[in-house]
Design a protein around this motif. Structure first.
Motif, short mmCIF file in Angstrom:
data_model
loop_
_atom_site.label_atom_id
_atom_site.label_comp_id
_atom_site.label_asym_id
_atom_site.label_seq_id
_atom_site.Cartn_x
_atom_site.Cartn_y
_atom_site.Cartn_z
N MET A 11 103.03 -26.06 24.59
CA MET A 11 102.57 -25.04 25.54
C MET A 11 101.83 -25.65 26.73
O MET A 11 101.85 -25.13 27.83
CB MET A 11 101.65 -24.04 24.82
CG MET A 11 102.35 -23.20 23.77
SD MET A 11 103.51 -21.99 24.44
CE MET A 11 102.35 -20.77 25.06
N GLN A 12 101.15 -26.79 26.49
CA GLN A 12 100.35 -27.39 27.56
C GLN A 12 101.22 -28.06 28.62
O GLN A 12 100.86 -28.12 29.79
CB GLN A 12 99.35 -28.41 26.98
CG GLN A 12 98.24 -27.81 26.15
CD GLN A 12 98.74 -27.38 24.77
OE1 GLN A 12 99.72 -27.93 24.25
NE2 GLN A 12 98.09 -26.36 24.20
N ARG A 13 102.37 -28.60 28.21
CA ARG A 13 103.16 -29.40 29.15
C ARG A 13 104.51 -28.79 29.50
O ARG A 13 105.14 -29.19 30.47
CB ARG A 13 103.37 -30.80 28.57
CG ARG A 13 102.08 -31.63 28.54
CD ARG A 13 102.32 -32.99 27.92
NE ARG A 13 102.53 -32.88 26.47
CZ ARG A 13 102.82 -33.92 25.67
NH1 ARG A 13 102.95 -35.12 26.20
NH2 ARG A 13 102.97 -33.74 24.38
N GLU A 14 105.03 -27.84 28.72
CA GLU A 14 106.32 -27.24 29.04
C GLU A 14 106.21 -26.41 30.31
O GLU A 14 105.17 -25.82 30.60
CB GLU A 14 106.81 -26.38 27.87
CG GLU A 14 107.23 -27.22 26.66
CD GLU A 14 107.75 -26.37 25.52
OE1 GLU A 14 108.04 -25.19 25.76
OE2 GLU A 14 107.87 -26.90 24.39
N HIS B 133 111.56 -22.99 29.84
CA HIS B 133 111.17 -23.41 28.50
C HIS B 133 109.83 -22.81 28.11
O HIS B 133 109.65 -22.37 26.96
CB HIS B 133 111.13 -24.94 28.42
CG HIS B 133 112.44 -25.58 28.74
ND1 HIS B 133 113.46 -25.69 27.82
CD2 HIS B 133 112.91 -26.12 29.90
CE1 HIS B 133 114.50 -26.28 28.38
NE2 HIS B 133 114.19 -26.56 29.64
N LEU B 134 108.92 -22.76 29.04
CA LEU B 134 107.62 -22.14 28.77
C LEU B 134 107.77 -20.64 28.59
O LEU B 134 107.16 -20.04 27.68
CB LEU B 134 106.65 -22.45 29.90
CG LEU B 134 105.22 -21.89 29.74
CD1 LEU B 134 104.59 -22.42 28.46
CD2 LEU B 134 104.38 -22.22 30.96
N LEU B 135 108.60 -20.01 29.42
CA LEU B 135 108.84 -18.57 29.28
C LEU B 135 109.46 -18.24 27.93
O LEU B 135 109.08 -17.27 27.27
CB LEU B 135 109.74 -18.08 30.42
CG LEU B 135 109.14 -18.08 31.82
CD1 LEU B 135 110.20 -17.69 32.86
CD2 LEU B 135 107.96 -17.10 31.90
N GLN B 136 110.44 -19.06 27.53
CA GLN B 136 111.07 -18.86 26.23
C GLN B 136 110.05 -18.97 25.10
O GLN B 136 110.04 -18.14 24.19
CB GLN B 136 112.17 -19.91 26.01
CG GLN B 136 113.52 -19.54 26.57
CD GLN B 136 114.56 -20.54 26.11
OE1 GLN B 136 114.51 -21.71 26.41
NE2 GLN B 136 115.51 -20.05 25.33
N ARG C 31 106.85 -18.54 25.13
CA ARG C 31 105.95 -17.38 25.09
C ARG C 31 106.65 -16.15 24.52
O ARG C 31 106.06 -15.41 23.72
CB ARG C 31 105.42 -17.10 26.49
CG ARG C 31 104.40 -18.13 26.99
CD ARG C 31 104.03 -17.89 28.44
NE ARG C 31 102.98 -18.80 28.88
CZ ARG C 31 102.59 -18.94 30.15
NH1 ARG C 31 103.18 -18.21 31.11
NH2 ARG C 31 101.63 -19.78 30.46
N ALA C 32 107.89 -15.93 24.96
CA ALA C 32 108.63 -14.76 24.47
C ALA C 32 108.88 -14.88 22.97
O ALA C 32 108.74 -13.90 22.22
CB ALA C 32 109.96 -14.63 25.22
N LEU C 33 109.25 -16.08 22.52
CA LEU C 33 109.52 -16.27 21.10
C LEU C 33 108.24 -16.20 20.28
O LEU C 33 108.25 -15.74 19.12
CB LEU C 33 110.22 -17.61 20.88
CG LEU C 33 111.68 -17.64 21.37
CD1 LEU C 33 112.17 -19.08 21.48
CD2 LEU C 33 112.56 -16.84 20.43
N GLY D 291 114.32 -21.61 17.72
CA GLY D 291 114.62 -20.32 18.33
C GLY D 291 114.97 -20.42 19.80
O GLY D 291 115.71 -19.58 20.34
N LYS D 292 114.45 -21.44 20.48
CA LYS D 292 114.75 -21.62 21.91
C LYS D 292 116.23 -21.83 22.13
O LYS D 292 116.83 -21.22 23.03
CB LYS D 292 113.97 -22.82 22.47
CG LYS D 292 112.49 -22.57 22.71
CD LYS D 292 111.79 -23.85 23.13
CE LYS D 292 112.41 -24.40 24.42
NZ LYS D 292 111.76 -25.67 24.81
N ALA D 293 116.85 -22.71 21.34
CA ALA D 293 118.28 -22.98 21.49
C ALA D 293 119.11 -21.76 21.13
O ALA D 293 120.13 -21.47 21.76
CB ALA D 293 118.68 -24.18 20.63
#
Length: 813
Positions: A394-397, A401-404, A406-408, A734-736
């Motif tokens: 979360m700190q570096r994405e 990728h960061l939006l995903q 957070r949503a997940l 879950g991102k993929a």
């Protein structure tokens, strides 16, 4: 002892140059088969071989042959206010056009010259009584009428030909039909389509409309729209690659899915070329889905590689570790895709068997390309500069990728903790609603004409126009088959056949539910011959049911004419015959009612008789029903086989039947939701839709396997805390899952707006529904089940899947 998959991974990476060379050699070998790839339709191979209707059609192909093109010429007036305007076909210009079109279509490639019929052919005849007997002559002489008196004489002849007045000339005299039947072994749909359309374009003018219908034209439209379809496919692949580029933003993330997918495609098409097995054009949508599945596996694999790479820092070592970690879930996930395809072969349809072989092997090729080739490529491709932005936490994405993540993260909160109970209630209600709505789906064609094309397409417009002017293009044939060849008896003209035939016609014509528009049998011709032979008075039409009367009537009507003129209603030796029933359309409710009516009539008279048997049935309506019966018989069997196969391999992989149940619950729920979506979208359930639905099971299992395996991996790492394990799995694996489902939506949804082939648009919607439904159920229902069940297998260390890996330890190994 070190697990086998780690040893395999080490061996592959040690000899990666040799393994890559082997991939190149094998790919060249398969590529050599590409020139042999043939994309074409074989009509008889679309039919289930074990269906009695199909067997009747194969035994009696002349009766109601669906390989017939119907060309309607309709007279219209460009200047209707003209003093001499008469909007009928009875004018020299229209009759000359019909004459020329008939002769031109008789030159079409693959046409059966004995099965060309119009008011200008010898088969269209009129009969009149003369002092020397019954005289039967063609409606038109050896040239079209030119002078007004010739036209008027032709009109009088038509009035003496009841069948011409019903089947070849519309009741309002404004339209006429030209029918041409084709020989399947010589039929090239693309060539015939181009020829007949060109013929129609030349015949069309300000005063005449031309309409084309029939199965060869329908398949021809599919051929004609292939180029557009391929263009849309390239748009889809371009959209997928663009989405991949925006998502990965690095060379490795872009190159590996493209190269691996292309290699698997070459192997798949190359095998089909070497086997010389033609590919059905309508099923080309499945290879595109396989390309997307290959993309999906590669994205899952690459993202895991990035996680490992961040820990170990060395590309070769990271690729080796990733291969060892991902080998088992990747192979199991791909095998579920294979199961979803190969079990289609249980349906007794040759095209489906070839499709299962072609696409099943293609899916299988994703294992070597998506496990071994991708690892070799990743070991050489440059380290991504944006590695932290993708898997840095979360700190570096950054960005998507960061939006995903957070949503997940928010989504994961629905599957565990305080909100899990409310989520469970919603899932149960949705499940009950999906099962109920899915039960309402209709098997078969829901529209008049073909559901392959849009309502306002040229083909469907032609079908409606022909149906509005004539009995229609949809026949049901009840066949009277002689038990043995007897040239002296001529079974089709015996009193028994006449009596039974007339009884069946009377019953179906008076059917209270759905009487046919018209019926026709050889008995109808014989009655007309009897009337004329007896002087022409209508009271003499009924036949005396004795051998002398029926034989005399048959001789009277056939004397002096070629037997082929009656080949649509009796065979050459006058042994077998048929009753043709015409119906208003081919909607499934019409098909069901027509067959029910025919069965009631045949049951009333009996099937078996001393010299003949009755076979129900052939014709377009019966063959359509044969396809629908396959769907009804096999859809649940295929789905059950896929479930059993997944149950077996998943139980072995996780050392637990419970794991397989956790995987299968959401994926079967998604199947009911997909059927519900089809019902709400008005898409009928046919064999093509069943293929997409069954493959959807494999897609959902893929997602579930990756996610469940990751939950098991995270379980011990997170101190055996179920909530944290679910959260960690969803925000990584879950991102993929979310990405691959989303890019399929972006790539496929435009089909609905771009394609002139409604089938492709409908299948696009189904694929979008498959991806989205499976994504949501995998990300919500599967972790929800894990939360409530808290399966013990997650803590085991001997799992083929989900083994905990200490990356810090391996980094130094």
């Amino acid at each position: 002892m070190e697990p086998l998959r780690f040893r395999i991974a080490r061996w592959v990476m040690r000899y990666r140059v040799a393994v890559l060379a082997l991939f190149v050699i094998v790919t060249i070998g398969f590529a050599a088969g590409l020139p042999g790839v043939e994309i074409r339709t074989i009509f008889s191979d679309l039919l289930p071989r074990d269906d009695p209707f199909v067997q009747t059609f194969q035994d009696h192909p002349n009766f109601g042959n669906p390989l017939t093109i119907s060309l309607m010429i309709k007279r219209r007036l460009a200047h209707p206010d003209a003093a001499d305007a008469e909007p009928t076909i009875y004018n020299p210009e229209t009759l000359a056009k019909v004459w020329q079109v008939t002769r031109d279509i008789d030159l079409a490639p693959g046409v059966d010259h004995d099965q060309v019929l119009s008011i200008t052919t010898e088969k269209a005849r009129y009969v009149e009584a003369t002092p020397t007997g019954v005289d039967m002559r063609p409606l038109m002489d050896d040239r079209p009428p030119v002078h007004p008196e010739d036209v008027e004489d032709f009109r009088r002849r038509v009035e003496r030909s009841p069948n011409a007045r019903v089947f070849l000339i519309s009741r309002d005299d404004t339209a006429t039909l030209v029918n041409a039947t084709f020989i399947e072994s010589r039929l090239d749909y693309g060539e015939v389509f181009a020829y007949v359309r060109d013929l129609a374009d030349k015949a069309r003018d300000a005063d005449h409309e031309i309409y084309l219908a029939g199965q060869p034209m329908l398949t021809g439209w599919v051929y004609h729209l292939q180029k557009q379809t391929y263009g849309i496919f390239f748009v889809t692949l371009g959209a997928l690659m663009l989405a991949l580029m925006l998502y990965m933003r690095n060379v490795a993330g872009m190159v590996t899915p493209i190269v691996c997918s292309v290699v698997a495609a070459i192997w798949g098409f190359g095998l089909a070329g070497w086997l010389r097995q033609p590919i059905e054009p309508l099923l080309m949508i499945v290879p595109l889905l396989l390309m997307a599945r290959s993309f999906s596996h590669c994205v899952q694999y690459t993202e895991r590689y990035y996680e490992v790479l961040q820990h170990v820092g060395d590309r070769r070592r990271a690729a080796e570790i990733t291969m060892a970690i991902m080998m088992a879930p990747s192979i199991l996930g791909i095998l579920t895709d294979v199961f979803g395809i190969v079990f289609i072969a249980v349906a007794p349809i040759p095209t489906m068997v070839r499709h299962a072989i072609f696409c099943g092997f293609w899916a299988l090729w994703i294992i070597p390309t998506g496990v071994f080739l991708i690892s070799i490529l990743l070991s050489w491709l440059p380290v991504p500069k944006n590695l932290d932005q993708i898997v840095g936490g979360m700190q570096r994405e950054r960005g998507i990728h960061l939006l995903q993540k957070r949503a997940l993260g928010a989504l994961s909160s629905l599957s565990h903790g305080p909100r899990a109970r409310a989520t469970s209630v919603v899932v149960v209600l949705l499940g009950v609603g999906a099962v109920y709505t899915a039960s309402l789906i209709r098997i078969g064609n829901p529209v008049e004409g073909s559901n392959l094309l849009w309502h306002d397409s040229d083909f469907n417009t032609a079908v409606r126009a022909i149906n509005s002017h004539f009995p229609g293009t949809n026949t049901l044939e009840i066949v009277f088959e002689a038990k043995k060849l007897d040239l002296e008896t001529r079974v089709s003209r015996t009193p028994d056949v006449v009596q039974v035939s007339q009884a069946i016609q009377k019953m179906v014509e008076n059917d209270p539910v759905l009487p046919p528009r018209e019926t026709l049998s050889f008995s109808d011709y014989m009655m007309e011959g009897n009337r004329l032979f007896a002087g022409g008075n209508p009271k003499w039409m009924p036949l005396d049911l004795n051998e002398v009367a029926t034989t005399g009537a048959a001789i009277a009507i056939t004397h002096g004419t070629s037997p082929v003129n009656f080949s649509h209603i009796i065979d050459f030796e006058q042994q077998d015959s048929t009753i043709s029933l015409w119906y208003k359309d081919n909607k499934q409710e019409t098909v069901d009612a027509a067959l029910a009516s025919a069965r009631r009539a045949v049951d009333a008279v009996g099937i078996d008789h001393p010299h003949f048997r009755i076979r129900l049935a052939t014709g377009f309506i019966a063959l359509q029903q044969a396809m629908n019966v396959v769907v009804d018989r096999y859809q649940w069997l295929i789905l059950a086989l896929v479930n059993i196969a997944v149950l077996a391999v998943s139980s072995y992989a996780y050392r637990s039947v419970l794991a397989a149940v956790i995987l299968l619950v959401p994926v079967n729920l998604s199947n009911f939701m997909l059927l519900s979506a089809m019902h709400l979208l008005g898409i009928g359930l046919d064999i093509n839709a069943v293929i997409v639905a069954v493959i959807g099971v494999g897609v959902g299992i893929d997602y579930g396997i990756y996610l469940l395996s990751r939950i098991c991996e995270e379980f011990n790492a997170q101190g055996q805390d179920w909530g944290r394990s679910i959260h960690a799995a969803l925000t990584t694996t879950g991102k993929a899952i979310m990405f691959t489902a989303t890019i399929m939506l972006v790539g496929i949804l435009p089909w609905y707006f771009l394609s002139d082939l409604k089938f492709m648009a409908d299948m696009g919607l189904l694929l979008v529904a498959v991806m989205l439904i499976n994504m949501l159920l995998s990300l919500i229902v599967l972790p929800l089940l894990v939360w409530w069940i808290k399966p013990g297998f997650a803590a085991r260390e001997d799992l083929v899947l989900g083994e905990q890996v200490d990356l810090r330890k391996l980094a130094g190994g």
